[in-house]
Design an enzyme around this catalytic site. Structure first.
Site, PDB file in Angstrom:
ATOM      1  N   GLU A  56       0.832  -1.128  -0.084  1.00 28.14           N
ATOM      2  CA  GLU A  56       0.142   0.047   0.087  1.00 28.14           C
ATOM      3  C   GLU A  56       0.983   1.382   0.048  1.00 28.14           C
ATOM      4  OE1 GLU A  56      -3.951   1.811   2.396  1.00 28.14           O
ATOM      5  OE2 GLU A  56      -2.571   0.580   3.435  1.00 28.14           O
ATOM      6  N   LYS A 126      -9.860   1.430  -2.906  1.00 25.96           N
ATOM      7  CA  LYS A 126     -10.349   1.032  -1.475  1.00 25.96           C
ATOM      8  C   LYS A 126     -11.686   1.371  -0.983  1.00 25.96           C
ATOM      9  CE  LYS A 126      -8.081   1.132   3.170  1.00 25.96           C
ATOM     10  NZ  LYS A 126      -6.784   1.807   3.891  1.00 25.96           N
ATOM     11  N   CYS A 167      -5.979  -3.050   2.695  1.00 29.88           N
ATOM     12  CA  CYS A 167      -5.508  -2.831   4.096  1.00 29.88           C
ATOM     13  C   CYS A 167      -7.133  -2.842   4.994  1.00 29.88           C
ATOM     14  CB  CYS A 167      -5.279  -1.290   4.514  1.00 29.88           C
ATOM     15  SG  CYS A 167      -4.121  -1.156   5.958  1.00 29.88           S
TER      16      CYS A 167
END
Length: 289
Positions: A56, A126, A167
């Site tokens: 990331e 995301k 994440c």
């Protein structure tokens, strides 16, 4: 909306491929970050990897104050160009961790996937933004700067269907379940857990998603930096469908290279057939888009 893309490779069997996970040291010089990422892509190819994954925010420091400065258009920006060129030069599939993406007046945390011919296969934004407040330890609000994505993203590689998260997405088991329902055998999450939640939950969540959905899970972190600013936990990890940790790094810059055997997915699902035993007459996980 569901993005699904298919491309084929023929130089290994359709049930096996070699995966490289790069725990990259990221600084504040974007050019140096990109150069270092390309060097690791080349190293992965030297180790006969078929697919390589970056962490990331591999092109910038992680933080809401950095995202606007480092944001780029996809696929026209320098980070996209570097990944495309590296994928083509090395004839390797590249999952480009994430970069801050700019589209008009909006910013996203975005993962790009590049085929060995250098073409962008797809991208994932995301979906769950990292907004937390742990008293006395860490407060962070991605939503102060970023917009959430609204699409699932999968692609097929050498007989393996791969789903992408980023994440904080790993905390939401519904997302992983949706990917399993779409037929995924592997989930890949570029991520940068911090020094508070990393020791507690990083490995636990990966093993949980792998065990619950009987698939491989790979989480790829930046190497641990030093204060001030956001400090990543590191510990890039690969977990198999039994929930076993196959390989794990520490905190320094390094790379995992591992052979993936998709027959393990079939074996686990046949021996413990939870997917077929779910009481969908009583409950289910559905995609509403």
């Amino acid at each position: 909306m569901l993005h699904t893309n298919i491309f084929k490779q023929s130089f290994r069997t359709m049930s096996n491929f070699r995966l490289a996970l790069v725990q990259l040291a990221v600084g504040d010089d974007k050019t140096k970050n990109l150069t270092r990422a390309v060097e690791f892509i080349e190293r992965a190819k030297e180790k006969n990897a078929d697919i390589v994954v970056l962490p990331e925010c591999f092109n910038s420091p992680y933080g809401t104050s950095h995202f606007p400065k480092y944001a780029e258009e996809i696929p026209k920006g320098p980070s996209s160009v570097a990944l495309s060129d590296a994928a083509k030069k090395n004839n390797i599939c590249v999952i480009g961790g994430t970069i801050p993406e700019r589209e008009g007046d909006k910013l996203y945390n975005t993962c790009t996937i590049w085929a060995p011919d250098g073409k962008m296969i797809t991208k994932y934004r995301k979906m769950h933004l990292f907004d937390i407040d742990i008293k006395g330890k860490i407060t962070f609000r991605e939503s102060d700067c970023l917009n959430p994505g609204n699409s699932l993203t999968t692609f097929d590689f050498m007989g393996c269907k791969i789903g992408i998260g980023i994440c904080y997405d790993i905390r939401f088991e519904e997302l992983a379940r949706l990917y399993r329902k779409q037929g995924c055998q592997m989930l890949i999450y570029p991520g940068a857990f911090n020094m508070t939640t990393g020791p507690l939950h990083w490995s636990l969540l990966q093993r949980s998603r792998a065990n619950d959905n009987q698939l491989y899970v790979a989480c790829v972190s930046p190497a641990r930096g030093s204060p001030p600013g956001y400090v990543a936990w590191g510990h890039t990890q690969l977990t198999n469908p039994w929930g076993e940790i196959l390989q794990e790094l520490d905190s320094a810059e390094d790379m995992i290279v591992s052979d993936i055997d998709l027959k393990v997915v079939d074996e686990v699902r046949a021996q413990i057939p939870t997917f077929h035993q779910r009481r969908t007459d009583l409950y289910d996980t559905i995609w509403k888009k």
